[in-house]
Scaffold this active site. Structure first.
Site, PDB file in Angstrom:
ATOM      1  CG  ASP A 212      -5.769  20.052 -25.879  1.00 52.09           C
ATOM      2  OD1 ASP A 212      -5.024  20.137 -24.864  1.00 52.09           O
ATOM      3  OD2 ASP A 212      -5.321  19.118 -27.079  1.00 52.09           O
TER       4      ASP A 212
ATOM      5  CG  ASP B  24      -7.033  14.337 -28.296  1.00 46.24           C
ATOM      6  OD1 ASP B  24      -8.023  14.153 -27.526  1.00 46.24           O
ATOM      7  OD2 ASP B  24      -5.922  14.092 -28.221  1.00 46.24           O
TER       8      ASP B  24
ATOM      9  CG  ASP C 221      -8.239  17.148 -24.710  1.00 48.98           C
ATOM     10  OD1 ASP C 221      -7.503  17.350 -23.951  1.00 48.98           O
ATOM     11  OD2 ASP C 221      -7.966  17.251 -26.283  1.00 48.98           O
TER      12      ASP C 221
END
Length: 745
Positions: free
Chosen positions: A440, A640, A644
């Site tokens: 991410d 994190d 996510d």
């Protein structure tokens, strides 16, 4: 992830409890206890770990109670005791070491004396009787743990390694007693295999029985020591906590045990002291050493409003904290629980070892009986006895039972010391197949907040002047772009002028009066509305900056735009090196983000990432992971752990970036307590190394038995050598696992 729930008089509807198991000595013991538990009505699943001597049982308390489980395991010859939630783990290894050592120091001198008598004075009656006298305490006191355990198993119609040792040594001992006390010198018969039963001295095997027990004791002692070292991670974590706290009441300080601090209490931590609880800084500034949580040695600056974790060390200033978590709710306690649970898990590859161990002892008993019968029928009963005893002794399933759990214990413990929390065996097995890592972008590869990156002044003018007026105008703004400009000015300029008449123009920018001059900061449309001409060079600068993935705004006054300011979510310092390390490992790196394609491509180019999934909404990240999996890729997702979470669960391996006190472990398989992205490659390498160690251990354990048992049946293996080799096999497996303690980044 399994969570240990506190045992109470009324167990909740869906209960999962942890138990300590006593009486297990080999892999077949663990397999038997697990089988007994899984057979109980109402038990959904049970997992028993030989190395940790624990069982985790998920059951329906409406159908089966804790007492029923304890009774069922008791009937099988083992002990089962529930572990109270929040109770510090006991240290059975130290007690076991002391017990084995006491018997060891008695067994070896007596066994060596028996060996000398047997080798040098076999023809002397006094030596044979003295050998009997010396071997007896070795057999019945030093070897009592094996005899007692074998008797308990026999009453429960089961068998384990203790059964093999007990049968083998008792057979050798009582056969020797018969030879010395009954046969003696009553005749001159020589048996077909050359063993003399009369005339000269009756042959005996007191030395074999005594040395077998001595070698097995030695193996158990070293095994207990090695297991203690393997589980040292839990002990080390438990010792990290502060024992006392400096409680502040009405402005006065007093020292109290850390356990007396309650949520909401105020505590003061002086330089060099450990933080006793998790808390929020309410006063003071200092650098805190968080290496015990994150594995990073650089202290982290703390100021009012920041969170501090218990067991970290205050290095210089004085901090006053308000306790937010105490006891079993602290970050340290959470980590201890995670590591403890991970060490109790099994890798799927362990199932084969469990299946073998479950039938191993009965098969060995049959083989030993068949060996004795064959040699007896061939006219060599003495050779048959020796061969049968060797089969019983050499066929130790201990190495099989220890192969997986010791590697997991050491690997997860080493990871915890490095700020890498691995959930357990299944995670280790999946990690070896990972060929794609999806990052991410925001907050993982980047810092997660806007920062001022560029200031361009028209005509080569004063950049500081442009920044000063723009920051003054943006001082009242709450927009992320405006805040980035203000923060950037604060770090670059000695001062920023004051502004009046501030107004925000929604979606376009802001305007304010700076030194009596109207200043506009924002998009092109705001410049057009204010009648501010835009020089071509500034238009070119904006196009260039936006191509690089930055957000650019104009700043103008006195009839024209005077400059351009650019902000961006900046890349973390270590991100490019982390990506390069993964690529070097043969892993494809993918970046996933909600940013537009141009911005995403710019960030990816900075990091050396070739594949980018851009303009992906948070809810669609799961689908992108599924698409990669549909391509045949084995995917690790790095995020994190909060926004996510669905993608972390969907991925074959979820890796969450934590911050010590914000450990997002529910959705992830691996949690990195440090924001250092190098931990991703380190976590995968450690997982792969640990799983490789498991395979090495299993290969050694299986290979050892496959090679040794036929040799013993053929009469080519002396029982004393067999007992030494059996002890060595278990110690070698644990020692191989301990090599993981040397793993480095």
């Amino acid at each position: 992830m399994s969570q240990l729930r506190e045992r109470s008089a009324e167990v909740p509807a869906a209960s999962e409890l942890e138990f300590t198991v006593s009486g297990m000595t080999c892999g077949s013991c663990a397999a038997r206890v697990q089988k007994v538990l899984n057979r109980q009505e109402g038990v959904e699943r049970a997992a028993v770990n030989l190395a940790t001597e624990k069982a985790v049982v998920a059951f329906d308390p409406a159908t089966v109670g804790v007492d029923d489980l304890v009774a069922a395991v008791g009937r099988a010859g083992y002990g089962l005791v529930p572990v109270e939630a929040g109770t510090p783990p006991v240290d059975p290894e130290s007690e076991a070491q002391a017990m084995w050592l006491r018997r060891l120091v008695v067994a070896w001198p007596l066994s060596l004396a028996v060996l000398v008598l047997s080798m040098g004075f076999m023809d002397d009656t006094w030596a044979r009787w003295l050998a009997l006298a010396l071997a007896t305490p070795v057999q019945f006191w030093c070897g009592w743990p094996f005899l007692h355990a074998a008797g308990v198993r026999a009453r429960a119609w089961s068998a384990n390694m203790d059964t093999l040792v007990a049968i083998g040594t008792l057979a050798a001992y009582f056969y020797s007693v018969w030879q010395v006390a009954v046969v003696g010198r009553t005749g001159t018969t020589t048996m077909a295999d050359g063993m003399v039963t009369g005339g000269t001295a009756a042959h005996h095997y007191f030395d074999s029985a005594a040395l077998i027990i001595s070698f097995v004791l030695l193996g158990r002692y070293f095994e207990a020591r090695a297991k203690g070292r393997a589980s040292s991670a839990i002990k080390a974590l438990l010792e990290l906590g502060a024992k006392e706290a400096r409680l502040v009441v009405d402005g006065a300080e007093r020292m109290v045990p850390a356990g007396q601090v309650r949520v909401g209490d105020v505590v003061r931590v002086r330089p060099g002291e450990k933080v006793p609880v998790d808390g929020e800084v309410v006063d003071g500034r200092s650098a805190v050493d968080e290496s015990m949580l994150t594995g990073e040695s650089v202290p982290v600056d703390k100021r009012p409003g920041d969170q501090v974790a218990g067991a970290t060390i205050n290095t210089d200033g004085v901090l006053t904290l308000r306790a937010t978590a105490v006891g079993t709710d602290t970050a340290l306690a959470h980590i201890v629980r995670l590591v403890d649970e991970a060490q109790g898990t099994k890798a799927p590859v362990q199932r084969l070892a469990d299946e073998v161990a479950a039938v191993f002892v009965p098969v060995i008993l049959v083989l030993a009986t068949a060996t004795l019968a064959y040699w007896w029928a061939a006219g060599h009963p003495s050779t048959g006895l020796v061969a049968a005893v060797s089969v019983l002794i050499i066929a130790c399933p201990c190495a099989l039972g220890l192969a997986t759990p010791t590697a997991i214990m050491v690997g997860t413990g080493r990871g915890a010391a490095m700020g890498i929390l691995i959930k357990g065996g299944e995670v280790l097995e999946r990690s070896k197949k990972i060929d794609t890592v999806v990052f991410d972008k925001t907050g993982t590869l980047t810092r997660g907040h806007m920062a001022l990156t560029d200031v361009v002044a028209a005509g080569g003018g004063d950049e500081h002047g442009v920044l000063a007026r723009a920051a003054a105008a943006e001082a009242g703004s709450e927009h992320p772009v405006g805040r980035a400009v203000v923060d950037g000015a604060a770090s670059r300029l000695p001062s920023v002028p004051a502004a009046t008449d501030f107004a925000a123009v929604a979606g376009h920018g802001v305007r304010a009066s700076v030194g009596g001059t109207p200043v506009h900061v924002g998009r092109r449309l705001l410049m057009d509305e204010a009648g501010l001409a835009i020089p071509a060079e500034l238009e070119e600068a904006v196009a260039r900056l936006e191509d690089e993935g930055r957000t650019a705004v104009y700043a103008g006054w006195d009839g024209r735009a005077r400059g351009v300011l650019a902000v961006a979510d900046t890349v973390k310092d270590d991100a490019r090196a982390a990506v390069a390390e993964l690529v070097a490992m043969g892993v494809q790196v993918v970046m996933i983000t909600g940013d537009n394609r141009r911005t995403a491509a710019s960030i990816a180019a900075q990091l050396g990432i070739e594949r980018v999934l851009a303009e992906v909404l948070p809810a669609d990240k799961v689908e992108e992971v599924r698409r990669l999996q549909a391509e045949g890729r084995v995917v690790a997702m790095v995020g994190d752990g909060i926004n996510d979470a669905p993608a972390l669960v969907q991925a074959d391996l979820g890796i969450a970036i934590g911050t010590g006190t914000d450990v997002a472990i529910e959705s992830s398989d691996i949690t990195l307590l440090s924001p250092d992205l190098a931990g991703v490659a380190t976590a995968i390498r450690l997982s792969r190394r640990t799983f490789r160690t498991i395979l090495q251990n299993l290969g050694w354990a299986f290979g050892y038995n496959v090679a040794a048992v036929p040799l013993a049946m053929a009469g080519a293996l002396n029982p004393v050598v067999a007992s030494a080799a059996m002890a060595f096999s278990s110690v070698s497996v644990v020692s191989n696992s301990l090599r993981l303690r040397r793993f480095r980044r």
